[in-house]
Design a protein around this motif. Sequence first.
Motif, PDB file in Angstrom:
ATOM      1  N   HIS A 558      57.658 -53.531  69.388  1.00 14.50           N
ATOM      2  CA  HIS A 558      56.865 -54.916  69.042  1.00 14.50           C
ATOM      3  C   HIS A 558      57.223 -55.879  70.424  1.00 14.50           C
ATOM      4  O   HIS A 558      58.244 -56.422  70.340  1.00 14.50           O
ATOM      5  CB  HIS A 558      57.174 -55.686  67.925  1.00 14.50           C
ATOM      6  CG  HIS A 558      56.451 -54.913  66.653  1.00 14.50           C
ATOM      7  ND1 HIS A 558      55.176 -55.002  66.272  1.00 14.50           N
ATOM      8  CD2 HIS A 558      56.874 -54.311  65.756  1.00 14.50           C
ATOM      9  CE1 HIS A 558      54.897 -54.301  65.428  1.00 14.50           C
ATOM     10  NE2 HIS A 558      56.018 -53.821  64.908  1.00 14.50           N
ATOM     11  N   GLY A 559      56.391 -55.891  71.190  1.00 15.08           N
ATOM     12  CA  GLY A 559      56.631 -56.708  72.320  1.00 15.08           C
ATOM     13  C   GLY A 559      56.882 -58.331  72.191  1.00 15.08           C
ATOM     14  O   GLY A 559      57.432 -59.079  72.962  1.00 15.08           O
ATOM     15  N   ASN A 560      56.198 -58.826  71.121  1.00 19.15           N
ATOM     16  CA  ASN A 560      56.177 -60.308  70.864  1.00 19.15           C
ATOM     17  C   ASN A 560      57.245 -60.593  69.936  1.00 19.15           C
ATOM     18  O   ASN A 560      57.312 -61.672  69.303  1.00 19.15           O
ATOM     19  CB  ASN A 560      54.974 -60.834  70.382  1.00 19.15           C
ATOM     20  CG  ASN A 560      54.259 -60.072  69.321  1.00 19.15           C
ATOM     21  OD1 ASN A 560      55.052 -59.168  68.605  1.00 19.15           O
ATOM     22  ND2 ASN A 560      52.967 -59.937  68.811  1.00 19.15           N
ATOM     23  N   ILE A 600      70.618 -59.534  75.929  1.00 17.61           N
ATOM     24  CA  ILE A 600      69.322 -59.736  75.854  1.00 17.61           C
ATOM     25  C   ILE A 600      68.773 -59.668  74.479  1.00 17.61           C
ATOM     26  O   ILE A 600      67.628 -59.545  74.137  1.00 17.61           O
ATOM     27  CB  ILE A 600      68.606 -58.608  76.675  1.00 17.61           C
ATOM     28  CG1 ILE A 600      69.073 -57.210  76.064  1.00 17.61           C
ATOM     29  CG2 ILE A 600      68.739 -58.380  77.881  1.00 17.61           C
ATOM     30  CD1 ILE A 600      68.202 -55.878  76.185  1.00 17.61           C
ATOM     31  N   ARG A 601      69.608 -59.924  73.460  1.00 15.73           N
ATOM     32  CA  ARG A 601      69.344 -59.607  72.033  1.00 15.73           C
ATOM     33  C   ARG A 601      68.296 -61.027  71.747  1.00 15.73           C
ATOM     34  O   ARG A 601      67.487 -60.743  70.669  1.00 15.73           O
ATOM     35  CB  ARG A 601      70.685 -60.062  71.185  1.00 15.73           C
ATOM     36  CG  ARG A 601      71.384 -61.316  71.504  1.00 15.73           C
ATOM     37  CD  ARG A 601      72.641 -61.272  70.582  1.00 15.73           C
ATOM     38  NE  ARG A 601      72.312 -61.260  69.113  1.00 15.73           N
ATOM     39  CZ  ARG A 601      73.338 -60.803  68.210  1.00 15.73           C
ATOM     40  NH1 ARG A 601      74.357 -60.290  68.891  1.00 15.73           N
ATOM     41  NH2 ARG A 601      72.898 -60.447  67.121  1.00 15.73           N
ATOM     42  N   SER A 603      66.097 -61.957  73.872  1.00 19.18           N
ATOM     43  CA  SER A 603      64.920 -62.052  74.762  1.00 19.18           C
ATOM     44  C   SER A 603      63.860 -61.097  74.164  1.00 19.18           C
ATOM     45  O   SER A 603      63.914 -60.118  73.213  1.00 19.18           O
ATOM     46  CB  SER A 603      65.261 -61.386  76.105  1.00 19.18           C
ATOM     47  OG  SER A 603      66.434 -62.003  76.818  1.00 19.18           O
ATOM     48  N   LEU A 604      62.463 -61.566  74.582  1.00 21.15           N
ATOM     49  CA  LEU A 604      61.375 -60.857  73.869  1.00 21.15           C
ATOM     50  C   LEU A 604      61.171 -59.421  74.687  1.00 21.15           C
ATOM     51  O   LEU A 604      61.759 -59.564  75.752  1.00 21.15           O
ATOM     52  CB  LEU A 604      60.070 -61.575  74.321  1.00 21.15           C
ATOM     53  CG  LEU A 604      59.841 -62.990  73.368  1.00 21.15           C
ATOM     54  CD1 LEU A 604      58.575 -63.733  73.913  1.00 21.15           C
ATOM     55  CD2 LEU A 604      59.605 -62.661  72.210  1.00 21.15           C
ATOM     56  N   VAL A 605      61.021 -58.639  73.675  1.00 25.44           N
ATOM     57  CA  VAL A 605      60.664 -57.308  74.542  1.00 25.44           C
ATOM     58  C   VAL A 605      59.688 -57.305  75.635  1.00 25.44           C
ATOM     59  O   VAL A 605      59.888 -56.502  76.666  1.00 25.44           O
ATOM     60  CB  VAL A 605      60.375 -56.245  73.388  1.00 25.44           C
ATOM     61  CG1 VAL A 605      60.288 -54.891  74.214  1.00 25.44           C
ATOM     62  CG2 VAL A 605      61.652 -56.079  72.486  1.00 25.44           C
ATOM     63  N   GLY A 606      58.591 -57.906  75.274  1.00 23.70           N
ATOM     64  CA  GLY A 606      57.568 -57.985  76.303  1.00 23.70           C
ATOM     65  C   GLY A 606      56.380 -57.035  76.099  1.00 23.70           C
ATOM     66  O   GLY A 606      56.417 -56.097  75.436  1.00 23.70           O
ATOM     67  N   THR A 607      55.361 -57.676  76.685  1.00 24.74           N
ATOM     68  CA  THR A 607      54.121 -56.877  76.736  1.00 24.74           C
ATOM     69  C   THR A 607      53.471 -56.698  78.046  1.00 24.74           C
ATOM     70  O   THR A 607      54.240 -57.000  79.167  1.00 24.74           O
ATOM     71  CB  THR A 607      52.937 -57.525  75.656  1.00 24.74           C
ATOM     72  OG1 THR A 607      52.771 -58.854  76.249  1.00 24.74           O
ATOM     73  CG2 THR A 607      53.599 -57.685  74.315  1.00 24.74           C
ATOM     74  N   VAL A 608      52.135 -56.080  77.888  1.00 24.27           N
ATOM     75  CA  VAL A 608      51.579 -55.889  79.373  1.00 24.27           C
ATOM     76  C   VAL A 608      51.361 -57.389  80.194  1.00 24.27           C
ATOM     77  O   VAL A 608      51.315 -57.364  81.330  1.00 24.27           O
ATOM     78  CB  VAL A 608      50.402 -55.096  78.920  1.00 24.27           C
ATOM     79  CG1 VAL A 608      49.573 -54.945  80.407  1.00 24.27           C
ATOM     80  CG2 VAL A 608      50.545 -53.551  78.498  1.00 24.27           C
ATOM     81  N   ARG A 611      55.929 -60.457  80.770  1.00 18.86           N
ATOM     82  CA  ARG A 611      57.077 -59.694  81.058  1.00 18.86           C
ATOM     83  C   ARG A 611      58.372 -59.988  80.043  1.00 18.86           C
ATOM     84  O   ARG A 611      58.445 -61.265  79.689  1.00 18.86           O
ATOM     85  CB  ARG A 611      57.479 -60.114  82.427  1.00 18.86           C
ATOM     86  CG  ARG A 611      58.726 -59.125  82.842  1.00 18.86           C
ATOM     87  CD  ARG A 611      58.842 -59.404  84.331  1.00 18.86           C
ATOM     88  NE  ARG A 611      60.224 -58.437  85.033  1.00 18.86           N
ATOM     89  CZ  ARG A 611      60.396 -57.369  84.824  1.00 18.86           C
ATOM     90  NH1 ARG A 611      59.411 -56.503  84.732  1.00 18.86           N
ATOM     91  NH2 ARG A 611      61.269 -57.000  85.290  1.00 18.86           N
ATOM     92  N   GLY A 612      59.043 -59.050  79.659  1.00 19.89           N
ATOM     93  CA  GLY A 612      60.232 -58.969  79.108  1.00 19.89           C
ATOM     94  C   GLY A 612      61.426 -58.459  79.466  1.00 19.89           C
ATOM     95  O   GLY A 612      61.601 -58.753  80.743  1.00 19.89           O
ATOM     96  N   ILE A 613      61.977 -57.506  78.677  1.00 22.29           N
ATOM     97  CA  ILE A 613      63.269 -56.823  79.202  1.00 22.29           C
ATOM     98  C   ILE A 613      62.952 -55.428  80.048  1.00 22.29           C
ATOM     99  O   ILE A 613      61.629 -55.455  80.106  1.00 22.29           O
ATOM    100  CB  ILE A 613      64.077 -56.280  77.938  1.00 22.29           C
ATOM    101  CG1 ILE A 613      63.304 -55.378  77.142  1.00 22.29           C
ATOM    102  CG2 ILE A 613      64.345 -57.609  77.309  1.00 22.29           C
ATOM    103  CD1 ILE A 613      63.935 -54.943  76.159  1.00 22.29           C
ATOM    104  N   SER A 614      63.816 -55.018  80.772  1.00 27.99           N
ATOM    105  CA  SER A 614      63.561 -54.055  81.598  1.00 27.99           C
ATOM    106  C   SER A 614      63.241 -52.743  80.834  1.00 27.99           C
ATOM    107  O   SER A 614      63.350 -52.584  79.626  1.00 27.99           O
ATOM    108  CB  SER A 614      64.677 -53.798  82.445  1.00 27.99           C
ATOM    109  OG  SER A 614      66.117 -53.186  81.817  1.00 27.99           O
ATOM    110  N   GLY A 615      62.703 -51.740  81.725  1.00 25.05           N
ATOM    111  CA  GLY A 615      62.499 -50.474  81.215  1.00 25.05           C
ATOM    112  C   GLY A 615      63.468 -49.813  80.221  1.00 25.05           C
ATOM    113  O   GLY A 615      63.269 -49.170  79.258  1.00 25.05           O
ATOM    114  N   GLY A 616      64.621 -49.759  80.796  1.00 25.14           N
ATOM    115  CA  GLY A 616      65.694 -49.012  80.440  1.00 25.14           C
ATOM    116  C   GLY A 616      66.162 -49.976  79.088  1.00 25.14           C
ATOM    117  O   GLY A 616      66.858 -49.204  78.133  1.00 25.14           O
TER     118      GLY A 616
END
Length: 1077
Positions: A558-560, A600-601, A603-608, A611-616
């Motif tokens: 969930h990105g949000n 990053i606990r 931080s929002l994961v992020g959506t398209v 922007r949120g955390i990195s891909g890794g």
Amino acid sequence: MRNYVTFIPLFFFFSFTLLPTIHSAETFAPSFYTDEIYKELQNIAVLLNKDIKSSLGFCIKDVKKDWEEAFDFTGKLDFVDSCVKKKGDFRDRICTAAEIRYYFHGFVVQGASSDNYVEPNKNCNLTSWVDGCEPGWGCSTGENIDLKKELKEIPKRTNNCQPCCEGFFCPQGLTCMIPCPLGSYCPLAKLNSDTGLCEPYSYQIPQGEPDHTCGGADIWSGVINSSDIFCSPGSYCPTTTRKVSCDRGYYCRMGSTHQNLCSKFSQCNPNTATQNMHAYGALLIVALSTVLIIIYNCSDQVLATRERRKAKSREAAARQVRETVQARERWKMAKEAAKRNKLGLQDQLVRTFSRKKSAKQGEQVAVPPEQSSAATKGQTKEPSNLTKMMNSFENDPASNEGFNLKIGDKNIKKQMPKGKQLHTQSQILRYAYGQIEKEKAQQEKQNNLTFSGVISMAAEGEEIRSRPEIEVAFKDLTLTLKGKRKHVLRCVTGKIMPGRVSAVMGPSGAGKTTFLSALAGKIRGCTMTGSILVNGKPESIHCYQKIIGYVPQDDIVHGNLTVEENLRFSARCRLSDDMPKPDKVLIVERVIETLGLQAIRDSLVGTVERRGISGGQRKRVNVGLEMVMEPSLLILDEPTTGLDSASSTLLLKALRREAAEGVNICMVLHQPSYTLFRMFDDIIFLAKGGLTAYHGPVKKVEEYFAGIGIPVPDRVNPPDHFIDILEGLVKPSETVTYQQLPVRWMLHNGYTVPPDMLHYADEISASSSSSNANQAIKTADEASDQSFAGEFWEDMKSNVQLRKDHIEATFLTIKDLSGRRTPGVARQYRYYVGRVGKQQLREAKSQAVDYLLLLVAGAILGTLTKVNDETFGSLGYTYTVIAVSLLSKIAALRSFSLDKLQYWRESASGISNLAHFLSKDTIDLFSTIIKPLIYLSMFYFFSNPRSSFGSNYAVLVCLVYCVTGMAYALAIYFEPAPAQLWAVLLPVVMTLIANQTRDTLFMKILIKLCYPNWALEAFIIANAERYTGVWLITRCSSLMNSGYNVGDWPICLAVLIFYGIVARIVAFICLMITQKK
């Protein structure tokens, strides 16, 4: 016209109301005359009472209220007094029940309009046409008629014809008088010499009769056909013979009996028909727009502030734990240093004294131990508190004496009173961080372990956490695509064991993901042969679904939500229900610590779009979602893809820690470094076609391939070299081909070689050329050729079978053997509501845009579609149904279309589908309540209908609830693009159908099935109820033409709610059966 068909029940109605009307004339007319009239007319009401109840039900809801509003002339009987004084035979000029029935019979038979007259009768026909038959005139019977009796025929009424009295109307073709209803203006007509018409009723006097003058009103009709007797807009008529202009600050609609006070912010000039609400609307637009702008820009601040406060509390707990641990370590070091200094001093003293002195001391008389201890006891002082704390720690290094902090070791959980000891969040966090620090210390102790340390740990009895074990063994596992006879996995034999980390490698298309999906029981559309044993038993893997974790290849998160919120929700819903909250927090904190997600606990994961955390980091969160549920079998599909070497190593270390607790871990691996490759316990190499090339320990893989003539060249990464060989990019040797590698593995382990692969065994034994093999393959391929019709039929059967497999998998009922009882639907629903609520708050910008669109739509439609009294505002309400339906559906699509992948993953893991659906619907109820309010705040005050704000709001709430359920079904069943198209088409098409004529049975049924029909009916009924008095005929005519019933308003709301419930049931069924293909 058909509008006049409605006159029958209406005239039944006002004839009955004539009873209190005439009775009230006692004040004005002579009492003996009025009493006689009252007694005779009372019977008419009794005779027509049954007809009134049976005929007026479709347009009159509260009979008593409508009677009073139309014919309550109390204190307004001056027109009756005037008529009685002018016409002594007033009683003989009033219509009887027979004349009323005949009057309406003429309209029914002829379909009369305002220009028609009553059918010929004994008083008015071709041979007898007296002056009383003309419009606005009436006659007397010339004899006493007993109105108490039921007259079957029209009485003879041709005597003393005179103009109708003011306040009454006399229809053309009928020679009796009927009182005008309240809200009308019925003065005597005056002749317009220019037009020759009797104004204001626009009828002509008969030619050739100079003595015939203009009479009274001639007809009471609907406003569409004739509005002559209606009190004009901008004026009000307190009686039917008096009209007054509206004052400043008041407004008077058409047919008003009194003037209405304008609202505070509106403007009303003299003779105003409606109040100008533009100033109020402008203020409301500014206020609501300001609120929406604030929400749009500050929606995240509430959650951000809350998260910051939680982060401070968490950091304080962690800091306190670290300080305590550091203090304990310093105390240990100081104590050990003191011991070392004490031992060194003793050794020095021993070396200083001579052997002789020591011998002399040995010859001294020994003091009995008891006396020595007693003497020492008498001489020693009471130890201080500091000494007690030091002695306590020295005796029990795990003691918390002096530190006032419970760091969760094994004794604490035993002593803790069943979830009652740790109440606050800070206590829970201190417990979790203390436990993590202890685990770190134990890990460090194990890394520096010596033989004496092993003996010490065994003596201390350290607890080693373990989980239920799952061993998966498979033999001759073969998967074939249904209808295509193509193998995607073939003759795979082996097992994956608890406590070991296994990797599956191979070239692209070798069936690696298919293999893992088969082990996890997620394969659809394939025919599976062979056997899969779970813990040595032929049981379905689904029986252990609650303790199996599956990490998909895509990062479905969930990105949000923040990293911690994603992990915490997964832990809450999938861990055991009876597990204490502190332990669940500990598990989440441990996973965050192990995967390196501390920074990053929050931080929002992020959506398209955001922007949120990195891909890794996102990949590690994807893995963490399964780790927090403490699985016994963990299957990962390419978890290291896209990660750098350091992140991959960190992830694999975390997985090895899980394996140390007895977890069975199997994962697909792509291009690992040699260091990472050596961290695995077992490796499975799959060749093209889903065949096994190697399955065994990582330590022996190089030895095996070297034994069959495939050594690893220098400075070449072994796994990369093996993959290149299996791909066919590198030729292993002259005697070995990559096609032979699966057969060599079968021969090496004594497995049965499939018949179509025996030629590879012959090649291996005879080292022959591959020409025969190529010929065999070619022949097999030619044999498999089919006609187009045959292939089409096979594809059809395959698709049907695939759909059948999906439905069977959806409704599969299995026995749970996991031994874990996860939270029920009610508790998961509570967790879901909290999560969806946070998501909605973070998506408040989209909500603000939705509300702003409704605000603008309400203002525009309210301005352009003013309420028309003739149609009760049906045009504006039609546009309202379309606009609100369209905007609400488009917005509701986001509820289920944006997180389908997340739902599929959660559903596959065993989380409740019902809790997911109900939570979404519960949160959307807020929009269901707010959206009608926002729309009406503009539309209602700009269009200014007669119906109340509350009635309009109730209809819109039910409408939004209905269309929201339909949007759920569209969003779940269709892809986003077609779902949006359907959401736009449905309201428009259904509204057009709802406005069609009901001329056939099919159209009647079709219109009843369209939800806009019920919304429009509810809107129009609510507005029509406010049209009383002179508007009764207009109301009944409009409702009859539309096929509406004034008593159906609650039914309309109930039908809309019913449609909404049915749509939600359909949506939930679609949610169950439309799983990921």
